[in-house]
Design a protein around this motif. Structure first.
Motif, mmCIF file in Angstrom:
data_model
loop_
_atom_site.group_PDB
_atom_site.id
_atom_site.type_symbol
_atom_site.label_atom_id
_atom_site.label_comp_id
_atom_site.label_asym_id
_atom_site.label_seq_id
_atom_site.Cartn_x
_atom_site.Cartn_y
_atom_site.Cartn_z
ATOM 1 N N VAL A 109 -7.885 -0.429 8.979
ATOM 2 C CA VAL A 109 -7.248 -0.819 7.721
ATOM 3 C C VAL A 109 -6.868 -2.295 7.801
ATOM 4 C CG1 VAL A 109 -5.213 -0.468 6.250
ATOM 5 C CG2 VAL A 109 -6.392 1.510 7.248
ATOM 6 N N LEU A 110 -6.291 -2.688 8.935
ATOM 7 C CA LEU A 110 -5.859 -4.077 9.118
ATOM 8 C C LEU A 110 -7.051 -5.036 9.125
ATOM 9 C CD1 LEU A 110 -3.089 -3.414 11.741
ATOM 10 C CD2 LEU A 110 -2.744 -4.373 9.449
ATOM 11 N N LYS A 112 -9.903 -4.656 7.643
ATOM 12 C CA LYS A 112 -10.394 -4.744 6.259
ATOM 13 C C LYS A 112 -9.500 -5.694 5.446
ATOM 14 C CE LYS A 112 -11.621 -1.797 2.370
ATOM 15 N NZ LYS A 112 -11.636 -0.443 1.818
ATOM 16 N N GLU A 113 -8.186 -5.558 5.600
ATOM 17 C CA GLU A 113 -7.235 -6.445 4.908
ATOM 18 C C GLU A 113 -7.421 -7.888 5.372
ATOM 19 O OE1 GLU A 113 -4.864 -5.979 2.570
ATOM 20 O OE2 GLU A 113 -4.742 -3.799 2.437
ATOM 21 N N ALA A 117 -8.571 -11.280 3.197
ATOM 22 C CA ALA A 117 -7.519 -12.282 2.974
ATOM 23 C C ALA A 117 -8.062 -13.704 3.107
ATOM 24 C CB ALA A 117 -6.391 -12.071 3.985
ATOM 25 N N SER A 145 -1.939 -15.385 3.885
ATOM 26 C CA SER A 145 -2.265 -14.286 2.981
ATOM 27 C C SER A 145 -2.186 -12.951 3.726
ATOM 28 C CB SER A 145 -3.659 -14.518 2.400
ATOM 29 O OG SER A 145 -4.078 -13.447 1.629
ATOM 30 N N PHE A 146 -2.728 -12.913 4.925
ATOM 31 C CA PHE A 146 -2.684 -11.683 5.714
ATOM 32 C C PHE A 146 -1.250 -11.345 6.118
ATOM 33 C CE2 PHE A 146 -2.783 -9.398 9.783
ATOM 34 C CZ PHE A 146 -3.445 -8.255 9.378
ATOM 35 N N ILE A 149 0.764 -8.881 4.034
ATOM 36 C CA ILE A 149 0.487 -7.439 3.995
ATOM 37 C C ILE A 149 1.511 -6.647 4.792
ATOM 38 C CG2 ILE A 149 -1.998 -7.828 3.732
ATOM 39 C CD1 ILE A 149 -1.547 -5.945 6.597
ATOM 40 N N LYS A 152 3.797 -4.746 2.626
ATOM 41 C CA LYS A 152 3.246 -3.785 1.672
ATOM 42 C C LYS A 152 3.896 -2.411 1.855
ATOM 43 C CE LYS A 152 -1.447 -4.898 0.269
ATOM 44 N NZ LYS A 152 -2.830 -4.439 0.343
#
Length: 175
Positions: A109-110, A112-113, A117, A145-146, A149, A152
């Motif tokens: 998941v990380l 992909k984020e 980013a 940007s990352f 997250i 979130k």
């Protein structure tokens, strides 16, 4: 067996607690040899129980005592050593390196984020031994940007992060 509990969201955004109080909650929940490492919610302890059982017991104890929805991740000493030993990045005083502790497959998941980013110069993300590592130039952690997250809400029960140097301190306390 020796463990480290990595608490999420401690001493940020109004969830303030003294580590001595957290250690007391762990002791009252039946943990032995309890001590804290830094004020960011790293609790080293011993127990004969399994990590998945400890997670449930400790999250309930923390939630009940501090009146908040507690999230934590319990790792064995061997698993904690892997965070330190698997770091893919060279030490560089101009960068912060973070490792992410979390639920199964959270590293994907990380990644992909991270891939989606926008990046600052020389910012890197890499998965090594099922652990996501992030290296970012100092001064850019919160601007990245990352980096955003981490706040979130959809990920709050899935992960927490620590500066790589924190793992070294935790391992010294475990040994």
């Amino acid at each position: 067996m020796k463990y480290c509990a990595f608490l999420r969201g401690v001493n940020v955004k109004g969830t303030n607690m003294k580590m001595a109080d957290v250690c007391q909650v762990f002791k009252e929940a039946g943990m032995q040899d309890v001590s804290s490492v830094l004020a960011s919610g790293n609790i080293v302890f011993s127990s004969d129980k399994k990590a998945e059982d400890l997670k449930k017991i400790l999250e309930k104890a923390m939630s009940d005592h501090f009146s908040y929805e507690a999230f934590l991740f319990v790792k064995t000493q061997k698993e904690t050593e892997a965070f330190w030993n698997s770091n893919p990045f060279e030490k560089n005083d101009d960068f912060h390196t973070y490792a992410f502790v979390g639920s199964m497959e959270v590293e994907n998941v990380l990644m992909k984020e991270f891939d989606a980013a926008s990046k600052v110069d020389h910012e890197k993300g890499e998965i090594t031994n099922n652990i996501f590592y992030w290296q970012v130039p100092k001064g850019n952690t919160l601007d990245s940007s990352f980096g955003k997250i981490l706040g979130k809400k959809s990920l709050k029960d899935q992960l927490t992060s620590r500066n790589i140097n924190t793992f070294e301190k935790i391992l010294k306390k475990m040994n």
